[in-house]
Design a protein around this motif. Structure first.
Motif, PDB file in Angstrom:
ATOM      1  N   TRP A 296     -40.562 -28.251  10.317  1.00  0.00           N
ATOM      2  CA  TRP A 296     -39.509 -28.140  10.689  1.00  0.00           C
ATOM      3  C   TRP A 296     -40.271 -27.901  12.334  1.00  0.00           C
TER       4      TRP A 296
ATOM      5  N   PHE B 102     -33.448 -29.723   4.974  1.00  0.00           N
ATOM      6  CA  PHE B 102     -33.910 -31.116   5.352  1.00  0.00           C
ATOM      7  C   PHE B 102     -33.495 -32.229   5.062  1.00  0.00           C
TER       8      PHE B 102
ATOM      9  N   LYS C  53     -41.803 -30.105  13.840  1.00  0.00           N
ATOM     10  CA  LYS C  53     -41.690 -31.586  14.343  1.00  0.00           C
ATOM     11  C   LYS C  53     -40.489 -32.355  14.860  1.00  0.00           C
ATOM     12  N   LEU C  54     -39.506 -31.011  14.152  1.00  0.00           N
ATOM     13  CA  LEU C  54     -38.007 -31.223  14.348  1.00  0.00           C
ATOM     14  C   LEU C  54     -37.362 -30.549  15.627  1.00  0.00           C
TER      15      LEU C  54
ATOM     16  N   TYR D 186     -38.064 -26.851  15.959  1.00  0.00           N
ATOM     17  CA  TYR D 186     -37.975 -25.647  15.582  1.00  0.00           C
ATOM     18  C   TYR D 186     -39.489 -24.708  14.569  1.00  0.00           C
TER      19      TYR D 186
ATOM     20  N   THR E  99     -34.669 -40.764  11.016  1.00  0.00           N
ATOM     21  CA  THR E  99     -35.889 -39.863  10.823  1.00  0.00           C
ATOM     22  C   THR E  99     -35.844 -39.851   9.533  1.00  0.00           C
TER      23      THR E  99
ATOM     24  N   PHE F 290     -30.203 -32.023   7.953  1.00  0.00           N
ATOM     25  CA  PHE F 290     -31.155 -32.595   9.510  1.00  0.00           C
ATOM     26  C   PHE F 290     -31.368 -34.691   8.889  1.00  0.00           C
TER      27      PHE F 290
ATOM     28  N   ALA G 247     -37.846 -36.238   7.527  1.00  0.00           N
ATOM     29  CA  ALA G 247     -36.863 -35.798   7.062  1.00  0.00           C
ATOM     30  C   ALA G 247     -36.673 -35.664   5.546  1.00  0.00           C
TER      31      ALA G 247
END
Length: 181
Positions: free
Chosen positions: A80, A31, A82-83, A85, A41, A34, A44
């Motif tokens: 995850w 995270f 929300k991303l 994935y 974001t 990311f 994250a």
């Protein structure tokens, strides 16, 4: 009907807790990656901080918090999802759930008709499958006829009289199953 129930000491709980902490730390670091790649974001960074913070707390504190660990896993799984994935989040929740199942206490119930071993998958055995069953000094040994051996440390407090009573009970049932063949 006579029954003996023993609670087995779970020797893998600490190892699974360490694995869970490593999983939290790796996800926290992912995270961070990311968050640096997608600068817009902030959540994250928050997810990374929670994952890494809980992992570091659990590794260095003498008493790790299972509740805190579960909350962190759920927050990271939501991160995850929300991303985009969602499968990683689902996998993380599944791994956490399986870990909880494995760390539950295992019980062995020895009755007149069969022997049941619970958790994670219950198994039932008949008396004619055993060559010997012995309880000595807190160690329960189940010796199968197919040369399989199951030994477990029990957490129940057993005195010498109960131990002798249990061993006699098992010996009689094994002998009676040999004679009844």
């Amino acid at each position: 009907m006579v029954k003996f129930e023993f609670i087995i000491l779970n020797t893998k709980a600490k190892q699974l807790q360490l694995l869970s902490n490593i999983l939290l730390a790796v996800n926290g670091l992912l995270f961070v990656f990311f968050a640096t790649q997608l600068a817009h974001t902030k959540w994250a960074f928050i997810t990374a901080t929670i994952g890494l913070g809980v992992a570091i707390f659990n590794i260095f504190s003498k008493k790790s918090s299972i509740l805190l660990n579960n909350i962190a896993i759920v927050i990271i799984a939501i991160g995850w999802i929300k991303l985009g994935y969602w499968w990683v989040g689902l996998l993380l929740i599944t791994i956490d759930w399986l870990g909880k199942q494995v760390t539950k206490n295992k019980t062995i119930v020895i009755g007149e008709t069969d022997i049941t071993v619970s958790q994670p998958l219950p198994s039932k055995y008949q008396w004619n499958q055993f060559q010997n069953i012995v309880l000595k000094d807190g160690l329960l040994t189940l010796d199968f006829k197919n040369n399989k051996l199951l030994q477990a440390i029990i957490t129940n407090e057993i005195n010498e009289q109960h131990q002798a009573e249990f061993n006699d009970f098992c010996h009689k049932l094994i002998i009676s199953n040999i004679v009844n063949k």
